[in-house]
Design an enzyme around this catalytic site. Sequence first.
Site, PDB file in Angstrom:
ATOM      1  N   SER A  42       0.870  -1.178   0.000  1.00 39.35           N
ATOM      2  CA  SER A  42       0.000   0.000   0.000  1.00 39.35           C
ATOM      3  C   SER A  42       0.904   1.224   0.000  1.00 39.35           C
ATOM      4  CB  SER A  42      -0.913  -0.002   1.230  1.00 39.35           C
ATOM      5  OG  SER A  42      -0.175   0.068   2.422  1.00 39.35           O
ATOM      6  N   HIS A 155      -3.298  -6.190   2.626  1.00 34.07           N
ATOM      7  CA  HIS A 155      -2.372  -7.168   3.202  1.00 34.07           C
ATOM      8  C   HIS A 155      -3.017  -8.533   3.451  1.00 34.07           C
ATOM      9  CE1 HIS A 155       0.393  -3.736   4.817  1.00 34.07           C
ATOM     10  NE2 HIS A 155       0.365  -3.813   3.501  1.00 34.07           N
ATOM     11  N   GLU A 164      -4.671  -2.742   9.142  1.00 38.21           N
ATOM     12  CA  GLU A 164      -3.909  -3.284  10.280  1.00 38.21           C
ATOM     13  C   GLU A 164      -4.582  -2.948  11.611  1.00 38.21           C
ATOM     14  OE1 GLU A 164       0.175  -1.809   9.980  1.00 38.21           O
ATOM     15  OE2 GLU A 164      -0.119  -1.707   7.815  1.00 38.21           O
ATOM     16  N   ASP A 242      -4.210   1.023  11.576  1.00 39.82           N
ATOM     17  CA  ASP A 242      -3.829   1.673  10.318  1.00 39.82           C
ATOM     18  C   ASP A 242      -4.888   1.301   9.283  1.00 39.82           C
ATOM     19  OD1 ASP A 242      -2.813   2.704   8.014  1.00 39.82           O
ATOM     20  OD2 ASP A 242      -0.984   1.493   7.965  1.00 39.82           O
ATOM     21  N   GLU A 285      -3.201   5.503  12.224  1.00 42.11           N
ATOM     22  CA  GLU A 285      -2.275   5.843  11.141  1.00 42.11           C
ATOM     23  C   GLU A 285      -3.076   5.976   9.852  1.00 42.11           C
ATOM     24  OE1 GLU A 285       1.018   3.081  10.801  1.00 42.11           O
ATOM     25  OE2 GLU A 285       1.012   3.346   8.637  1.00 42.11           O
ATOM     26  N   ASP A 312       1.328   8.401   7.064  1.00 41.51           N
ATOM     27  CA  ASP A 312       2.220   7.484   6.335  1.00 41.51           C
ATOM     28  C   ASP A 312       2.208   7.877   4.854  1.00 41.51           C
ATOM     29  OD1 ASP A 312       3.399   5.343   5.021  1.00 41.51           O
ATOM     30  OD2 ASP A 312       1.968   3.840   5.680  1.00 41.51           O
ATOM     31  N   LYS A 337       9.569   5.158   6.995  1.00 41.89           N
ATOM     32  CA  LYS A 337      10.015   3.922   6.349  1.00 41.89           C
ATOM     33  C   LYS A 337      11.192   4.308   5.464  1.00 41.89           C
ATOM     34  CE  LYS A 337       5.266   2.250   5.646  1.00 41.89           C
ATOM     35  NZ  LYS A 337       4.130   2.459   4.709  1.00 41.89           N
ATOM     36  N   HIS A 365       8.502  -0.916   9.470  1.00 41.46           N
ATOM     37  CA  HIS A 365       8.803  -1.919   8.434  1.00 41.46           C
ATOM     38  C   HIS A 365       7.963  -1.641   7.178  1.00 41.46           C
ATOM     39  CE1 HIS A 365       5.105  -4.608   9.566  1.00 41.46           C
ATOM     40  NE2 HIS A 365       4.813  -3.340   9.487  1.00 41.46           N
TER      41      HIS A 365
HETATM   42  O1  LIG Z   1       0.842   0.907   5.272  1.00 41.17           O
HETATM   43  C1  LIG Z   1       1.805   0.594   5.974  1.00 41.17           C
HETATM   44  O2  LIG Z   1       1.984   1.196   7.017  1.00 41.17           O
HETATM   45  C2  LIG Z   1       2.809  -0.439   5.541  1.00 41.17           C
HETATM   46  C3  LIG Z   1       3.500  -1.182   6.625  1.00 41.17           C
HETATM   47  O3  LIG Z   1       2.648  -1.762   7.568  1.00 41.17           O
HETATM   48  O4  LIG Z   1       2.340  -1.255   4.538  1.00 41.17           O
HETATM   49  P1  LIG Z   1       3.095  -1.237   3.113  1.00 41.17           P
HETATM   50  O5  LIG Z   1       4.515  -1.599   3.369  1.00 41.17           O
HETATM   51  O6  LIG Z   1       2.344  -2.233   2.272  1.00 41.17           O
HETATM   52  O7  LIG Z   1       2.964   0.164   2.596  1.00 41.17           O
HETATM   53 MG   LIG Z   2       0.460   2.684   6.774  1.00 41.02          MG
END
Ligand SMILES: O=C(O)[C@@H](CO)OP(=O)(O)O
Ligand SMILES: [Mg+2]
Length: 428
Positions: A42, A155, A164, A242, A285, A312, A337, A365
């Site tokens: 995502s 996911h 999440e 999230d 998030e 994010d 990230k 992560h």
């Molecule tokens: O959205 C998120 O926060 C991330 C990690 O949990 O997912 P992705 O790495 O798929 O962007």
């Molecule tokens: Mg996120």
Amino acid sequence: MTAITRITARQVLDSRGNPTVEADVELADGSFGSAAVPSGASTGAREAVELRDGDPERYLGRGVLRAVGYIRGEIADAVVGRDAEDQPGLDAALVELDGTADRSRLGANALLGVSLAAAKAAAAAHRLPLYAYLGGPGARLLPMPMMNIVNGGRHADNPLDFQEFMIAPIGASTFGDAVRMGAEVFHTLRGRLLDAGHGTGVGDEGGFAPELRTAEEALDFVVDAIGRAGYRPGTDLGIIIDPAASEFFRDGAYRYDGEGVVRTVEEHVEHLAKLVDAYPIVSLEDPVAEDDRAGWRLVTDRLGGRIQLTGDDVYCSREPLVREGIRERWGNSVLVKVNQVGTLTEALDTIEAAHRAGWTAVVSHRSGETEDTTIADLAVATGCGQIKTGSLSRSDRTAKYNRLLRIEEQLGSRARYSAGPRPDQVQA
Ligand SMILES: O=C(O)[C@@H](CO)OP(=O)(O)O
Ligand SMILES: [Mg+2]
């Protein structure tokens, strides 16, 4: 002695079975560092571009092989001879060599692999663990882990619209305690899901992926598991969600396909506020989509004084975007990230900018991970006090928890545990 003498790279596999980049850096004194690059599903629209090649359903290796080729060729030519201790200089050289704003020529995966491997080699030259090399003697704060126990969205293949559902051991007194508490809740949840006739297969980040439709159903299971494991929801363990709202925001509305409901921006924010009232949620998030500026303002006005609101997709770990968000009051926290931005220096700058403005930062992560544990060290080095690194199963996630357990042991009586984002929440 810390001059870079050799750089190489190869293709390795990530936790989704997709090829990714691993880079090695060697220094004149023989010190060595290696780093494997993670990858998201995502992704934010303004993320640095990784070379992977198109369709995620198909083999993604050709782009990775191009990135590997660039590291072995052009990047090695430009970087061999540089001092690995000069991380900002090295990273600036990598960015300049790439020459694009989005890192799409050489690939953010090529740049990041070299950037992180060089930091590790420099730490080795100093005979220091990475967290101490980057963070200095003050680096001793173990982060509060955001442990993912239910997966949905992009996911998992279940109907859950939110991506999440995490637990955070806010009442733990050490990182070791935090991991134990999380593992107990994780296993209790597994039993409760089985009792209720659900499957206990897991999603990309190792959280369970049951056939649930609404956030309330998932949250009821999580609260119940916390209680049955012997803990107090909201006191010992808080909940973090999230929703990854960019993924279901289309044509100005939030389309909850799993739940079968469409919510306007106002209705969506109202729905989140009701969840915060009804459940012990301490942080959200990406509560709204990256391009839903009005939604960010609304959710911050509504909930920013009560809970942490972490951006994010909206920030993609990029300092200029975070600065804009601080000015505009979009949330009060940033997810960081390293591969979203492409170099270690830029990720550190983003965290520093957030902290200077009184915002929090969460080191994170990606959903596609490897056994690389760099982010565990980064969380301690920056003293940010929070890490998001998946469930209590899957080696790609447990590698980070296990690394933090070892760091806590290494720090001994100097170690502190952050029971939340604010400095006054540090356990003595
Ligand atoms: O959205 C998120 O926060 C991330 C990690 O949990 O997912 P992705 O790495 O798929 O962007
Ligand atoms: Mg996120």
